[in-house]
Every structure is written in C-alpha cells, then in structure tokens.
Write a protein that holds these residues in place. Structure first.
Motif, PDB file in Angstrom:
ATOM      1  N   VAL A 167     -25.182 -13.551  -8.759  1.00  0.00           N
ATOM      2  CA  VAL A 167     -25.406 -12.149  -8.383  1.00  0.00           C
ATOM      3  C   VAL A 167     -26.852 -11.788  -8.704  1.00  0.00           C
ATOM      4  CG1 VAL A 167     -24.652  -9.770  -8.738  1.00  0.00           C
ATOM      5  CG2 VAL A 167     -23.012 -11.629  -8.987  1.00  0.00           C
TER       6      VAL A 167
ATOM      7  N   GLU B  32     -27.304  -5.769  -8.836  1.00  0.00           N
ATOM      8  CA  GLU B  32     -26.310  -5.671  -7.765  1.00  0.00           C
ATOM      9  C   GLU B  32     -24.899  -5.856  -8.317  1.00  0.00           C
ATOM     10  OE1 GLU B  32     -27.385  -8.204  -4.491  1.00  0.00           O
ATOM     11  OE2 GLU B  32     -29.336  -7.238  -4.266  1.00  0.00           O
ATOM     12  N   ALA B  33     -23.930  -5.542  -7.485  1.00  0.00           N
ATOM     13  CA  ALA B  33     -22.523  -5.673  -7.867  1.00  0.00           C
ATOM     14  C   ALA B  33     -21.994  -7.031  -7.417  1.00  0.00           C
ATOM     15  CB  ALA B  33     -21.691  -4.565  -7.216  1.00  0.00           C
ATOM     16  N   VAL B  34     -20.979  -7.502  -8.130  1.00  0.00           N
ATOM     17  CA  VAL B  34     -20.289  -8.711  -7.694  1.00  0.00           C
ATOM     18  C   VAL B  34     -19.493  -8.342  -6.447  1.00  0.00           C
ATOM     19  CG1 VAL B  34     -18.564 -10.448  -8.300  1.00  0.00           C
ATOM     20  CG2 VAL B  34     -20.109  -9.582 -10.059  1.00  0.00           C
ATOM     21  N   THR B  35     -19.709  -9.068  -5.370  1.00  0.00           N
ATOM     22  CA  THR B  35     -18.987  -8.772  -4.127  1.00  0.00           C
ATOM     23  C   THR B  35     -17.883  -9.790  -3.863  1.00  0.00           C
ATOM     24  OG1 THR B  35     -20.645  -9.973  -2.856  1.00  0.00           O
ATOM     25  CG2 THR B  35     -20.943  -7.583  -3.064  1.00  0.00           C
ATOM     26  N   LYS B  36     -17.981 -10.954  -4.476  1.00  0.00           N
ATOM     27  CA  LYS B  36     -16.951 -11.993  -4.298  1.00  0.00           C
ATOM     28  C   LYS B  36     -16.131 -12.081  -5.579  1.00  0.00           C
ATOM     29  CE  LYS B  36     -19.708 -14.562  -1.013  1.00  0.00           C
ATOM     30  NZ  LYS B  36     -20.403 -15.790  -0.704  1.00  0.00           N
TER      31      LYS B  36
ATOM     32  N   ASN C 132     -20.074  -3.865 -11.524  1.00  0.00           N
ATOM     33  CA  ASN C 132     -20.717  -3.144 -10.425  1.00  0.00           C
ATOM     34  C   ASN C 132     -22.236  -3.115 -10.530  1.00  0.00           C
ATOM     35  OD1 ASN C 132     -20.555  -1.502 -12.646  1.00  0.00           O
ATOM     36  ND2 ASN C 132     -20.209   0.364 -11.499  1.00  0.00           N
ATOM     37  N   ARG C 133     -22.819  -3.551 -11.679  1.00  0.00           N
ATOM     38  CA  ARG C 133     -24.285  -3.619 -11.826  1.00  0.00           C
ATOM     39  C   ARG C 133     -24.608  -4.717 -12.829  1.00  0.00           C
ATOM     40  NH1 ARG C 133     -28.845  -1.711 -14.531  1.00  0.00           N
ATOM     41  NH2 ARG C 133     -30.569  -1.316 -13.109  1.00  0.00           N
TER      42      ARG C 133
END
Length: 161
Positions: free
Chosen positions: A102, A106-110, A129-130
């Motif tokens: 990541v 940024e946020a974890v999207t997976k 989320n951050r």
C-alpha cells in the motif's frame, strides 16, 4: 620604448584583466525542490556540484534527477519524490494469510476475507484506511451470542442468551 608605448601596453593590460574578470569562468547549477529554487552554485567547467541532501518529505523517498558530476554548462537539477510503499500483513491465529503493498497515506483496497469459524463473528483489529508504515493486522474472533425467546401457548414467556 616611448612614453606612449608604455601607456598603450598598460591600457591593453587593464582591458585584458577587465575582460577576463567579467567573462564567464564557470557554470551555474540551480537546484529545485517542488519547482522552487532551493540552492544555486557556481562551478568551474568540468567540476562537480556539491549536492545537498534531498529535503525529507513525509511518506516519500527523494533523489536528484541528475548527479551533478562533470558540469560543462548551466544545469538545472530537480528533486524527484516517489511515494513509499508499505506492507500490510494480515494474520489469522498468528499465520499470515496476505501481504498487501500500500502506498503511503492510502487505504488498503485488497482486504482479504477473514476465514469463518462456526459460532464466531470476525473483524480486523486495526483501521486500514490510511497506511503510514508497515503494519500487522490481526483477525479478532468474538463468540456469537444468540437470544432465544420462549413462548407458551403463543405468548412470550421469557428469553435466554
């Protein structure tokens, strides 16, 4: 040699010295950070510029776009920043189930699914989320509580958890 010859030679010498002093004897190295002038150096032809450390920028790695070696003309050097990438390790019962890269901030999207356990609900133990550093995120299991209502002759009698 006449008096006039001495004057002409002296005048020629003064002009030559003035010309040499005013002529360009080196090159300008301009160093920029985020588009703003950060440092200026004057370097003799074919010499190296002395590059300062790239200013720190939270969440980014910085480098210069040129090495500043063997300067032969006026040169512009820029700081180049790239976002750091961090590892978010997802653990279930101490075992790694995923390692997600990541970028800083940024946020974890997976987000991996937490394996189900009968009679338990599950969640991850930290917000993701951050992301600002490498981190481990653990699955937390909580015993599900059910409420049973008892009815006698169609009327509510009691309940039990």
């Amino acid at each position: 040699m006449k008096k006039g010859d001495f004057f002409i030679i002296a005048l020629a010498l003064v002009i030559a010295i003035f010309w040499l002093a005013s002529s360009k004897s080196g090159d300008t190295v301009s160093i920029y950070v985020d588009g703003k002038l950060y440092n200026t150096q004057y370097v003799n032809n074919t010499q190296d510029a002395v590059q300062p450390a790239v200013p720190a920028k939270e969440g980014y790695n910085g480098t210069w776009d040129k090495d500043g070696k063997n300067i032969t003309k006026d040169t512009k050097i820029n700081a180049v920043y790239t976002q750091k990438t961090y590892h978010v390790i997802f653990l279930v019962d101490g075992e790694e189930i995923a390692d997600v890269g990541v970028k800083y901030g940024e946020a974890v999207t997976k987000i991996p699914a937490i394996p189900e356990k009968e009679g338990f609900s599950a969640r991850w133990d930290k917000p993701i989320n951050r992301v600002t550093s490498n981190m481990e995120v653990n699955a937390v299991y909580t015993v599900r509580v059910y409420q049973v209502k008892f009815y006698v002759n169609g009327e509510f009698h009691s309940y039990q958890s």
